[in-house]
Design a protein around this motif. Sequence first.
Motif, PDB file in Angstrom:
ATOM      1  N   ARG A 198      39.485  14.541  25.131  1.00  0.00           N
ATOM      2  CA  ARG A 198      39.756  13.467  24.178  1.00  0.00           C
ATOM      3  C   ARG A 198      39.442  12.121  24.830  1.00  0.00           C
ATOM      4  O   ARG A 198      39.733  11.891  26.001  1.00  0.00           O
ATOM      5  CB  ARG A 198      41.229  13.496  23.747  1.00  0.00           C
ATOM      6  N   GLN A 220      38.855  10.339  19.814  1.00  0.00           N
ATOM      7  CA  GLN A 220      37.915  11.364  19.353  1.00  0.00           C
ATOM      8  C   GLN A 220      37.838  12.512  20.364  1.00  0.00           C
ATOM      9  O   GLN A 220      38.267  12.364  21.506  1.00  0.00           O
ATOM     10  CB  GLN A 220      36.514  10.765  19.189  1.00  0.00           C
ATOM     11  N   THR A 221      37.291  13.636  19.905  1.00  0.00           N
ATOM     12  CA  THR A 221      37.033  14.744  20.812  1.00  0.00           C
ATOM     13  C   THR A 221      35.588  14.618  21.300  1.00  0.00           C
ATOM     14  O   THR A 221      34.676  14.441  20.494  1.00  0.00           O
ATOM     15  CB  THR A 221      37.227  16.093  20.103  1.00  0.00           C
TER      16      THR A 221
END
Lengths: 167, 356
Positions: free
Chosen positions: B312, B316-317
């Motif tokens: 992360r 966001q990933t």
Amino acid sequence: MTFKQLFTVFGLLVASVGMVIPVLAADANPNFLERSISGAHAGRTLNQLQNAIEQEGFSFMRVQNVDEGLAGSGFERPPYKIVFFGNREKFVRAREIDPRVTPYLPLKITVYEDDKGNTHLSVVDPAVVGRMFNPRLKDQFEAWSKALKRILDRTTKEVRAETWRGD
Amino acid sequence: MVARQFTGSFGRVAFGLLVAGLFLLPLHALAQDAAGKTGKALYQEHCATCHGDEGQGGIGLPLNLPDFLRTADRDYLLASIRHGRPGRVMPSFQHLLTEEERQRIAKFVMDWQEGVQVEVPAVGPGDAERGGQLFQQNCAECHGTQGEGGDQPKRSPEEVSPDSKVVAPALNNSGFLASASDAFIKATIARGRGSTRMAAHGKARGLSDRDLDDLVAFIRSWEEGVDPLAKPVIEVRTDTPVDELIPLLKMAINSNNFVFIRQQTLYEGLAGDTPEEPVRVLHFCSFGLLDKALQTDERVGTFLPCQITVYRDGGQTVMSAINPKALSPLFHKPGLELYCTLVSERYLKIMQEASF
């Protein structure tokens, strides 16, 4: 040309070759740190490499047996291993500065035998890799480069000594 | 002995060519299958899923917009099909379709055009720095401060609402920059796109001809170093949570002819108790490809194992991997570049599929 002159020219040639060969053998490609050990098996080299890694203050993590994975899929080749190691605090710090380094971690050295029974140690020079990331990581990558050179030199020296003694 | 060495080298080269040929064979066969198809059939097969049967848009941008068709020319369409949009959903069709098939698709799309082509504006030398300021004032709200574009829809075309069918394109994308001429960019800014949020930004918005040239110069300045396959890391970001993404990544790994090997965390096996931010590492391999790469240069262990890290960052990933294509020049072995490029492209494809 006299015999003496011929002898002098031959001597100079031998001396030149003698000076050049060791340079070529060590890090012929400047982007890589490489060492070769004649007549040494990968297994013996792995043991000394693990010692050298730990003496340098890193944690030894694992060995990936690439040759065994290949053999399982029908691709036979001489021993080919990858040794993973590192330092958790240094990795955490590096990722804080530039998270893009993540897939380049942990550190690793490839150990493989050629078909003549010689063992090679190889790794792309961290100092070269470091140029692609945040300049604040330059010192860290250069420190890893120096550490890896010491690890390779120590491993090579110990394995050669063992091979010489016939252990 | 010299003869034997020559034979050995020659044999390796011949074997390498054979392997490359075997790899390219399926792509060639695919192209052969499509050889007799019309532009419409090829469009339906390769484009309609994202752009809609009638070019009405969906996951991909609408292609049948009058303003778009009067501004874009066939060269723009052809280059877009060839390059795709690396890092976005649109793939490159360079190896999937022949030049003739790409031309048939481009002609099919151009035939939707009604009315005359707009006059191509002249583009003068612009001031990229000044253009950057204008971009932030006029364009960044939709296209992003770095020209990264809006988020693309993730549902099937029929489920995409009309409002979200037109996503601001990524202007910093290497595929876009390789396809769009300066005149196309300037005309689009000046005329806007009817039926979308892209308004005409010419005199109607108080932008002079010089302002438009400066904007073009700024957008063009992204041409250097924005190709995801030219950076040391291949990276794709998604809003999908890590735990949901991992199974999708495994599926994408398998569907791209890699064998999934194992999953672990980055710090596994490391001494110390530094608080561990979860960084997942997925290992996988294509043993056939690896074997060929090792025959070319045994030092490719630098890239091994094939892996994608997942973590992360910024809400966001992030999926990221070493970029073999960017590193291949370090080896001084031109023959290795083919394999490195193949692996880099597949990494990107796996990440795109997983985030789709």
